[in-house]
Design an enzyme around this catalytic site. Structure first.
Site, mmCIF file in Angstrom:
data_model
loop_
_atom_site.group_PDB
_atom_site.id
_atom_site.type_symbol
_atom_site.label_atom_id
_atom_site.label_comp_id
_atom_site.label_asym_id
_atom_site.label_seq_id
_atom_site.Cartn_x
_atom_site.Cartn_y
_atom_site.Cartn_z
ATOM 1 N N GLU A 132 61.513 32.507 -27.867
ATOM 2 C CA GLU A 132 61.659 31.437 -26.841
ATOM 3 C C GLU A 132 60.947 31.696 -25.587
ATOM 4 O O GLU A 132 61.657 32.715 -24.773
ATOM 5 C CB GLU A 132 63.154 31.434 -26.899
ATOM 6 C CG GLU A 132 63.590 31.202 -28.161
ATOM 7 C CD GLU A 132 65.551 31.196 -28.021
ATOM 8 O OE1 GLU A 132 66.064 30.655 -29.129
ATOM 9 O OE2 GLU A 132 66.047 31.482 -27.068
ATOM 10 N N ARG A 140 77.173 31.624 -21.587
ATOM 11 C CA ARG A 140 77.669 30.779 -22.636
ATOM 12 C C ARG A 140 78.890 31.126 -23.362
ATOM 13 O O ARG A 140 78.927 32.190 -23.819
ATOM 14 C CB ARG A 140 76.537 30.499 -23.818
ATOM 15 C CG ARG A 140 76.685 29.619 -24.818
ATOM 16 C CD ARG A 140 75.658 29.742 -26.011
ATOM 17 N NE ARG A 140 74.120 29.278 -25.045
ATOM 18 C CZ ARG A 140 72.998 29.585 -25.578
ATOM 19 N NH1 ARG A 140 73.076 29.925 -26.756
ATOM 20 N NH2 ARG A 140 71.928 29.315 -25.120
ATOM 21 N N HIS A 169 63.610 32.026 -22.490
ATOM 22 C CA HIS A 169 64.767 32.777 -22.586
ATOM 23 C C HIS A 169 64.681 34.150 -22.060
ATOM 24 O O HIS A 169 63.566 35.100 -22.487
ATOM 25 C CB HIS A 169 65.162 33.243 -24.156
ATOM 26 C CG HIS A 169 66.276 33.870 -24.407
ATOM 27 N ND1 HIS A 169 67.550 33.350 -25.184
ATOM 28 C CD2 HIS A 169 66.672 35.155 -24.184
ATOM 29 C CE1 HIS A 169 68.265 34.356 -25.485
ATOM 30 N NE2 HIS A 169 67.651 35.401 -24.900
ATOM 31 N N ASP A 211 68.431 30.724 -19.447
ATOM 32 C CA ASP A 211 67.125 29.984 -20.027
ATOM 33 C C ASP A 211 66.644 29.149 -19.133
ATOM 34 O O ASP A 211 67.449 28.512 -18.279
ATOM 35 C CB ASP A 211 67.852 29.027 -21.154
ATOM 36 C CG ASP A 211 68.085 29.634 -22.337
ATOM 37 O OD1 ASP A 211 67.601 30.852 -22.540
ATOM 38 O OD2 ASP A 211 69.149 29.035 -23.163
ATOM 39 N N HIS A 268 73.687 35.154 -24.589
ATOM 40 C CA HIS A 268 74.012 34.510 -23.664
ATOM 41 C C HIS A 268 75.642 34.758 -23.171
ATOM 42 O O HIS A 268 76.024 34.637 -22.109
ATOM 43 C CB HIS A 268 73.998 33.152 -23.754
ATOM 44 C CG HIS A 268 72.469 32.316 -23.677
ATOM 45 N ND1 HIS A 268 72.076 32.167 -22.415
ATOM 46 C CD2 HIS A 268 71.465 32.458 -24.382
ATOM 47 C CE1 HIS A 268 70.729 31.890 -22.486
ATOM 48 N NE2 HIS A 268 70.745 32.016 -23.665
#
Length: 239
Positions: A218, A105, A221, A156, A149
């Site tokens: 999460e 990301r 994740h 994910d 990320h």
């Protein structure tokens, strides 16, 4: 909106409320291309891996394409991509497959998330992504100014079960959608059905065998360990 590198550097200096586990503040890589950052497209290793890259489109908690996502692709540092390819290969023997929602990301994308979190008037995605929370609670608890990320070692994803010939794959029921902000997204949250709990455990087992560790808040994740560049984040666009 393109964030200037000075603004991104400021976010790096601020640090992450959820990422304070790091021993030192991350530095921003000067790399301008994926090749320079040693980021590779997972589909160069697994051409038919299932992907639904949420931040390249509108089906995400912001409700719009995210800055830095110019194409729906999954980039990871090479050693991480190779480990994920091995995990996918092992799952296929069980008629299971991974489905990827996000990988590397860019730092500018994280800045875009922070901008959205400050806009308390934008409530378009509340019903789907944070129905039990006030939006003012998202920044800090759920949306941090620096994301793991951006180090290129986190993914994910979910699991799909496929027919014996590898076709007609259907996602396993996990109890929440991707990017659900709330305790129900915690990997070991109470209140799941037995099947949902088993499916989350199946995903965790497969990823742990591949060298990935789950983030307990999460269920989707996972981060490869040891991370290849634990103190470096990147701002190369996904394209």
């Amino acid at each position: 909106m393109r964030r200037p590198l000075a603004a991104i550097a400021l976010l790096v200096a601020i640090g992450s409320p959820l990422g304070s586990r790091a021993e030192q503040s991350p530095s921003l890589s000067p790399a301008k291309t994926a090749a320079a950052a040693n980021l590779v497209d997972i589909r160069t290793l697994v051409p038919d891996i299932a992907e639904d890259i949420k931040y390249a489109g509108r089906d995400n908690f912001v409700g719009a394409p995210i800055d830095g996502y110019r194409a729906p692709k999954c980039f990871l540092l090479r050693t991480v991509a190779e480990a994920l390819a091995r995990a996918e290969h092992d799952l296929r023997a069980q008629h299971l497959r991974l489905k990827i929602w996000d990988c590397y990301r860019p730092a500018r994308a994280v800045a875009d998330f922070v901008r959205w979190a400050h806009d308390l008037g934008d409530q378009r995605t509340k019903a789907q992504h944070y129905p039990m929370l006030d939006k003012s609670k998202l920044l800090g608890d759920y949306i941090a100014p620096v994301s793991g990320h951006s180090r290129g070692g986190t993914v994910d994803l979910t699991l799909e079960r496929c027919a014996a010939d590898g076709t007609r794959c259907e996602p396993l029921e996990m109890g929440t959608d991707f990017d659900y902000f709330g305790v129900r997204a915690n990997t070991d949250t109470p209140g799941l059905t037995p099947q949902q709990g088993e499916n989350r455990a199946l995903l965790r087992s497969a990823m742990e065998r591949g060298g990935f560790h789950n983030y307990p808040l999460e269920w989707w994740h996972y981060t490869f360990a040891p991370e290849p560049t634990p103190h470096t984040i990147y701002d190369v666009p996904v394209e």
